[in-house]
Enzyme design. Structure first.
Site, PDB file in Angstrom:
ATOM      1  CE1 TYR A  38      38.683 -27.545 -60.852  1.00 32.93           C
ATOM      2  CE2 TYR A  38      38.218 -30.314 -60.787  1.00 32.93           C
ATOM      3  CZ  TYR A  38      38.120 -28.939 -59.582  1.00 32.93           C
ATOM      4  OH  TYR A  38      38.458 -29.117 -58.390  1.00 32.93           O
ATOM      5  CE  LYS A  83      41.495 -28.868 -59.274  1.00 36.44           C
ATOM      6  NZ  LYS A  83      42.438 -27.969 -58.445  1.00 36.44           N
TER       7      LYS A  83
END
Ligand code: NAP
Length: 253
Positions: free
Chosen positions: A154, A158
């Site tokens: 993640y 991001k």
């Protein structure tokens, strides 16, 4: 009629959470809003809320990782609501694990929804933006881009979205299109509720612990993020591009 009332916005992952708040806010700002999510029926309550407030909205079921589906979804939005010139890439998933336990499938799934999804939507929608010599792209990054234990996939996605955003800003600026990222900190949604559940901590306690680390002393709300999107999508924000705005109640996660 304000200039925004003639414009159409697409918000992905908008059936709930931050995406739903963004869709409602853009509708209140005068945009017609396409509410995209995996399950079309699941978009119904957001569309109903917008329409009962006097706005225009359309529910569209699509998996943002599916190139053919994305092409068809954007064509439907253009035909039924108007050419989209605002795009909010918000759809997201978590597949948290420490690196040594993280499967390749969980790595790929997170990259696909956040990075491939934002790429596919942006590639299709920018055609309408370039035609209109006006556009606003907002990508949902996260404070996790700065690194977060258990989120190698993640945080990489991001952080990747931040580089993607800056490149879109450089490529599309001459067509009147801005691209910016919003990096929220802890926001109270089903995503963070699920994280609390996985950690075995009651959500109220989880939120209180988060609030204790946040300078403004409270968890974020989806409306906090929607307010920042509203600014970036506005006419007056045309000279703000390639930026990452941390909406985190302070300078860090
Ligand atoms: P959420 O409540 O889990 O909502 C995400 C939405 O995205 C869900 O409706 C989900 O649909 C949809 N979605 C997932 N995969 C999709 C796909 N392949 N195609 C289309 N839609 C898909 O999450 P949230 O908390 O509102 O987060 C929204 C965004 O903000 C995400 O990008 C997230 O990473 C980011 N963010 C959140 C926080 C936070 O604290 N909440 C902090 C920083 C950044 P299903 O329900 O059907 O799976």
């Amino acid at each position: 009629m304000s200039s925004t009332s003639r414009r159409t916005a697409i918000v992905t992952g908008a059936a709930r959470g931050i995406g739903a708040a963004i869709a409602r806010r853009l509708a209140a700002d005068g945009f017609s809003v396409a509410v995209l999510d995996l399950d079309e029926a699941g978009c119904g309550p957001v569309v109903d809320a917008i329409e009962s407030g006097g706005g225009r909205a359309l529910a569209v079921g699509v998996d943002v990782t599916d190139a053919v589906g994305v092409e068809a979804a954007v064509a439907r939005v253009a035909a039924e609501l108007g050419a989209p010139t605002v795009l909010v890439n918000n759809a997201g998933i978590l597949r948290d694990n420490l690196l040594f336990r993280m499967s390749a499938e969980d790595w790929d799934a997170v990259m696909a929804v956040h990075l491939r999804g934002a790429f596919l939507l942006s590639r299709v929608v920018q055609r309408h933006m370039v035609d209109h010599r006006w556009g606003r792209i907002v990508n949902l990054s996260s404070t996790s881009a700065l690194g977060n234990r258990g989120q190698a996939n993640y945080s990489a996605a991001k952080a990747g979205l931040q580089g993607f955003t800056k490149t879109l800003a450089i490529e599309l600026g001459k067509f009147g299109v801005t691209a910016n990222a919003i990096a929220p900190g802890f926001i109270e949604t089903e995503m963070t509720a699920a994280t609390a559940e996985r950690a075995g901590v009651p959500f109220e306690e989880f939120k209180a612990r988060a609030a204790a680390r946040i300078p403004v002393g409270r968890p974020g709300r989806p409306e906090d993020v929607a307010h920042a999107v509203s600014f970036l999508a506005s006419e007056g924000a045309g000279f703000v591009s390639g930026q990452v705005i941390y909406v985190a109640g302070g300078p860090r996660a």
